[in-house]
Design an enzyme around this catalytic site. Structure first.
Site, PDB file in Angstrom:
ATOM      1  CB  SER A 285       5.736  -1.445  11.810  1.00  0.00           C
ATOM      2  OG  SER A 285       5.346  -0.103  12.024  1.00  0.00           O
TER       3      SER A 285
ATOM      4  N   GLY B 281       3.014   2.537  10.605  1.00  0.00           N
ATOM      5  CA  GLY B 281       3.955   3.631  10.401  1.00  0.00           C
ATOM      6  C   GLY B 281       4.679   4.062  11.661  1.00  0.00           C
TER       7      GLY B 281
ATOM      8  CD  GLU C  76      -2.620   5.551   6.781  1.00  0.00           C
ATOM      9  OE1 GLU C  76      -2.576   5.567   5.536  1.00  0.00           O
ATOM     10  OE2 GLU C  76      -1.715   5.066   7.483  1.00  0.00           O
TER      11      GLU C  76
ATOM     12  CD  GLU D 221      -3.086  -2.312   7.357  1.00  0.00           C
ATOM     13  OE1 GLU D 221      -2.037  -2.573   6.791  1.00  0.00           O
ATOM     14  OE2 GLU D 221      -3.697  -1.239   7.191  1.00  0.00           O
TER      15      GLU D 221
ATOM     16  CG  HIS E 193      -5.582   1.858   5.271  1.00  0.00           C
ATOM     17  ND1 HIS E 193      -5.145   2.851   6.115  1.00  0.00           N
ATOM     18  CD2 HIS E 193      -4.543   0.992   5.142  1.00  0.00           C
ATOM     19  CE1 HIS E 193      -3.888   2.587   6.468  1.00  0.00           C
ATOM     20  NE2 HIS E 193      -3.507   1.460   5.887  1.00  0.00           N
TER      21      HIS E 193
ATOM     22  N   GLY F 243       3.134  -0.999   4.186  1.00  0.00           N
ATOM     23  CA  GLY F 243       3.211   0.416   3.847  1.00  0.00           C
ATOM     24  C   GLY F 243       4.633   0.796   3.499  1.00  0.00           C
ATOM     25  N   GLY F 244       5.333   1.384   4.457  1.00  0.00           N
ATOM     26  CA  GLY F 244       6.666   1.936   4.222  1.00  0.00           C
ATOM     27  C   GLY F 244       7.626   1.016   3.470  1.00  0.00           C
TER      28      GLY F 244
ATOM     29  CG  ASN G 242      -1.704   1.247   1.398  1.00  0.00           C
ATOM     30  OD1 ASN G 242      -1.769   2.064   0.480  1.00  0.00           O
ATOM     31  ND2 ASN G 242      -2.320   1.424   2.556  1.00  0.00           N
ATOM     32  CD1 TRP G 243       3.316   0.889  -2.932  1.00  0.00           C
ATOM     33  CD2 TRP G 243       3.350   2.085  -4.829  1.00  0.00           C
ATOM     34  NE1 TRP G 243       3.934   0.134  -3.884  1.00  0.00           N
ATOM     35  CE2 TRP G 243       3.969   0.838  -5.063  1.00  0.00           C
ATOM     36  CE3 TRP G 243       3.256   3.002  -5.880  1.00  0.00           C
ATOM     37  CZ2 TRP G 243       4.492   0.489  -6.305  1.00  0.00           C
ATOM     38  CZ3 TRP G 243       3.771   2.655  -7.123  1.00  0.00           C
ATOM     39  CH2 TRP G 243       4.389   1.412  -7.321  1.00  0.00           C
ATOM     40  CE  LYS G 244       0.011   3.206   4.744  1.00  0.00           C
ATOM     41  NZ  LYS G 244       0.175   3.271   6.190  1.00  0.00           N
TER      42      LYS G 244
HETATM   43  P1  13P Z   1       3.401   0.547   7.504  1.00  0.00           P
HETATM   44  O1  13P Z   1       3.914  -0.770   6.947  1.00  0.00           O
HETATM   45  O2  13P Z   1       4.112   1.726   6.978  1.00  0.00           O
HETATM   46  O3  13P Z   1       3.321   0.498   8.998  1.00  0.00           O
HETATM   47  O4  13P Z   1       1.892   0.684   6.980  1.00  0.00           O
HETATM   48  C1  13P Z   1       1.033  -0.367   7.108  1.00  0.00           C
HETATM   49  C2  13P Z   1      -0.223  -0.050   6.382  1.00  0.00           C
HETATM   50  O5  13P Z   1      -0.977   0.804   6.781  1.00  0.00           O
HETATM   51  C3  13P Z   1      -0.503  -0.787   5.159  1.00  0.00           C
HETATM   52  O6  13P Z   1      -1.788  -0.561   4.725  1.00  0.00           O
END
Ligand code: 13P
Length: 255
Positions: free
Chosen positions: A211, A170, A96, A164, A94, A232-233, A9-11
């Protein structure tokens, strides 16, 4: 058997040009790691370029959200039918989007139904906040979010669930493998079994997200009910995303 999945998930990262450059760099190696499903979820504006760059591979493309209505006066939003041909998957619910865009449990349900209607495979994300976790509400929150997301949905075949915990996203603070297994194996899969029967529950992929990185991936993937990651990251880095995919294949012994 469940085919594991690594989804990135590149956000809100990477321009369309950067996104295409990234997948062009990663695609040959990722394509060879075909024992598990690999999915990249770029921002909407990069979907077309990424889809085109990945043509001829079996690497999936996902959108990061979809609107809860079919069409209409929803300035800035993207409807499910607009994603047809651009995305195979769509992340729904998600944290967010729940936190910053006001997405509710009911919205998650509507979005999931619309995604299915248009042939998109939902990756439905659930998870508790830090406060809920500290108040001991993790099970109740995950149970509620999951049941709400799936209300009225009879076929789970194309649905992936992602657990999640919000406090792990993050933050560098991963859930321990035991914590993640306790919710995925002790709450999510049993709820699916109650709603759809044991066979369907056993066939459904459930990812962990928060993470996850190459250093902690193996221990998470060793948990019997964790079928992959929503990353994510670490998914923004070529070497990390490939390493995560390799580790998942090794841990699940898929050679
Ligand atoms: P991180 O891997 O950056 O913690 O993000 C996880 C995430 O929200 C994937 O959707």
């Amino acid at each position: 058997m469940r085919i594991p999945m690594m989804a990135g998930n590149w956000k809100m990262n990477k321009t369309p040009a950067e996104a295409v450059e990234f997948v062009n760099t990663i695609k040959d190696e990722l394509q060879r790691l075909s024992q598990i499903e690999r999915v990249v979820c770029p921002p909407y504006v990069a979907l077309a370029g990424v889809k085109q760059a990945l043509a001829g591979t079996d690497i999936g493309v996902g959108a990061q959200d979809v609107h809860a209505e079919e069409s209409g006066a929803y300035t800035s939003s993207v409807a499910a039918n607009m994603l047809v041909g651009l995305a195979d998957y769509v992340i729904i619910g998600h944290s967010e989007t729940r936190q910053y865009l006001g997405v509710t449990d009911a919205d998650v349900n509507k979005k999931t139904k619309l995604a299915l209607k248009y042939g998109l495979k939902p990756i439905v994300a659930i998870g508790e906040t830090l406060e809920q976790n500290e108040l001991g509400q993790t099970t109740v929150v995950c149970d509620r979010q999951l049941r709400a997301a799936l209300e009225g949905i009879t076929d789970l075949q194309n649905i992936v669930i992602a657990y999640e915990p919000v406090w792990a996203i993050g933050t560098g603070r991963t859930a321990t493998p035991e914590q993640a297994q306790a919710i995925i194996g002790g709450v999510v899969r049993p709820v699916l079994a109650e709603l759809y029967g044991e066979a369907v529950a056993q066939a459904t992929r459930i990812l962990y997200g928060g993470s996850m990185n190459p250093a902690n991936c193996a221990d998470l993937m060793k948990q019997p009910d964790i079928d992959g990651g929503l990353i994510g990251g670490a998914s923004l880095k070529v070497n990390d995303f490939i390493a995560l995919t390799r580790i998942a294949i090794e841990v699940k012994a898929l050679f």
